[in-house]
Design a protein around this motif. Structure first.
Motif, PDB file in Angstrom:
ATOM      1  N   VAL A  50       0.841  -1.198   0.000  1.00 42.30           N
ATOM      2  CA  VAL A  50       0.000   0.000   0.000  1.00 42.30           C
ATOM      3  C   VAL A  50       0.876   1.248   0.000  1.00 42.30           C
ATOM      4  O   VAL A  50       0.650   2.196  -0.758  1.00 42.30           O
ATOM      5  N   LEU A  51       1.909   1.230   0.850  1.00 36.41           N
ATOM      6  CA  LEU A  51       2.796   2.397   0.943  1.00 36.41           C
ATOM      7  C   LEU A  51       3.563   2.623  -0.353  1.00 36.41           C
ATOM      8  O   LEU A  51       3.674   3.760  -0.825  1.00 36.41           O
ATOM      9  N   LEU A 100       1.247   4.145  -2.820  1.00 35.25           N
ATOM     10  CA  LEU A 100       0.971   5.560  -2.530  1.00 35.25           C
ATOM     11  C   LEU A 100       2.166   6.456  -2.867  1.00 35.25           C
ATOM     12  O   LEU A 100       2.000   7.553  -3.395  1.00 35.25           O
ATOM     13  N   LYS A 151       2.324   6.792  -6.592  1.00 37.69           N
ATOM     14  CA  LYS A 151       1.227   7.650  -7.048  1.00 37.69           C
ATOM     15  C   LYS A 151       1.575   9.124  -6.800  1.00 37.69           C
ATOM     16  O   LYS A 151       1.360   9.980  -7.661  1.00 37.69           O
ATOM     17  N   ALA A 152       2.115   9.391  -5.610  1.00 34.76           N
ATOM     18  CA  ALA A 152       2.480  10.767  -5.252  1.00 34.76           C
ATOM     19  C   ALA A 152       3.533  11.310  -6.218  1.00 34.76           C
ATOM     20  O   ALA A 152       3.421  12.428  -6.726  1.00 34.76           O
ATOM     21  N   LEU A 201       1.952  12.019  -9.617  1.00 39.05           N
ATOM     22  CA  LEU A 201       1.127  13.232  -9.607  1.00 39.05           C
ATOM     23  C   LEU A 201       2.001  14.481  -9.647  1.00 39.05           C
ATOM     24  O   LEU A 201       1.712  15.435 -10.380  1.00 39.05           O
ATOM     25  N   LEU A 202       3.082  14.473  -8.882  1.00 37.42           N
ATOM     26  CA  LEU A 202       3.957  15.650  -8.837  1.00 37.42           C
ATOM     27  C   LEU A 202       4.665  15.844 -10.175  1.00 37.42           C
ATOM     28  O   LEU A 202       4.812  16.979 -10.647  1.00 37.42           O
ATOM     29  N   GLU A 239       2.715  21.856  -2.754  1.00 34.55           N
ATOM     30  CA  GLU A 239       2.354  20.443  -2.959  1.00 34.55           C
ATOM     31  C   GLU A 239       3.476  19.523  -2.488  1.00 34.55           C
ATOM     32  O   GLU A 239       3.248  18.534  -1.816  1.00 34.55           O
ATOM     33  N   PHE A 257       3.817  19.442   1.252  1.00 27.82           N
ATOM     34  CA  PHE A 257       2.776  18.602   1.848  1.00 27.82           C
ATOM     35  C   PHE A 257       3.116  17.120   1.679  1.00 27.82           C
ATOM     36  O   PHE A 257       3.016  16.339   2.629  1.00 27.82           O
ATOM     37  N   ALA A 258       3.522  16.737   0.480  1.00 25.97           N
ATOM     38  CA  ALA A 258       3.843  15.326   0.201  1.00 25.97           C
ATOM     39  C   ALA A 258       4.990  14.835   1.091  1.00 25.97           C
ATOM     40  O   ALA A 258       4.968  13.706   1.582  1.00 25.97           O
ATOM     41  N   ARG A 279       5.833  16.142   4.126  1.00 28.44           N
ATOM     42  CA  ARG A 279       5.355  16.062   5.504  1.00 28.44           C
ATOM     43  C   ARG A 279       4.421  14.869   5.717  1.00 28.44           C
ATOM     44  O   ARG A 279       4.386  14.281   6.791  1.00 28.44           O
ATOM     45  N   ALA A 280       3.642  14.525   4.670  1.00 29.91           N
ATOM     46  CA  ALA A 280       2.732  13.375   4.782  1.00 29.91           C
ATOM     47  C   ALA A 280       3.504  12.057   4.691  1.00 29.91           C
ATOM     48  O   ALA A 280       2.932  10.987   4.866  1.00 29.91           O
ATOM     49  N   GLY A 281       4.797  12.147   4.421  1.00 21.73           N
ATOM     50  CA  GLY A 281       5.624  10.940   4.358  1.00 21.73           C
ATOM     51  C   GLY A 281       5.522  10.194   3.038  1.00 21.73           C
ATOM     52  O   GLY A 281       5.902   9.039   2.941  1.00 21.73           O
ATOM     53  N   LEU A 282       4.987  10.885   1.998  1.00 22.63           N
ATOM     54  CA  LEU A 282       4.816  10.216   0.706  1.00 22.63           C
ATOM     55  C   LEU A 282       6.047  10.325  -0.178  1.00 22.63           C
ATOM     56  O   LEU A 282       6.235   9.521  -1.082  1.00 22.63           O
TER      57      LEU A 282
END
Lengths: 93, 93
Positions: A6-7, A10, A13-14, A17-18, A58, A61-62, A64-67
């Motif tokens: 899952v990680l 994600l 995906k992150a 997107l960036l 963006e 945020f990514a 800090r969210a650990g992505l």
């Protein structure tokens, strides 16, 4: 899917997107630069600054969210800035 | 942690980060508004617009990454805009 799958999904995906967003900004700026009359316009500078600012929010945020790792985030912003500078060089000559 | 625990944790983390950012923007704008001389200044309007734009980019990314629902994202932006409008009202009278 396991929790590590899952990680990984994600994170990937992150990153995708960036990258898409960075490409969109490059395209937008390229189109604007082709219109020579706007290139020296203060409004154009503002569009550039705003786009880079939005992208940096963006990325921040990514991270800090650990992505996305901090290093990968910094590299993506540097790459966008380098590409935009090259674009400016190429069209300016 | 199971994969659904990982997702719940990431969703909660994303929501918390976005709330923190909205709070920071409110604080920043509040401090600026207290300085009455800048309140009618075009530069102040620009700071406000830029902050809201940056926040909307973060929300948009979080929604696309699947960390926050579209409805929750819209609600967070509306809430920030409402709070800033209230702040403006309160200090304007």
């Amino acid at each position: 899917m396991s929790s590590s799958d899952v990680l990984i999904h994600l994170h990937q995906k992150a990153i995708n997107l960036l990258r898409e967003d960075a490409n969109k900004i490059e395209k937008l700026i390229e189109v604007q630069m082709e219109n020579l009359t706007t290139r020296k316009c203060p409004l154009y500078e503002e569009v550039l600054d705003t786009q880079i600012y939005g992208f940096s929010r963006e990325i921040d945020f990514a991270v800090r969210a650990g992505l996305v790792s901090e290093a990968a985030g910094k590299e993506m912003i540097s790459k966008l800035e380098r590409n935009l500078a090259q674009l400016y060089e190429a069209l300016g000559n």
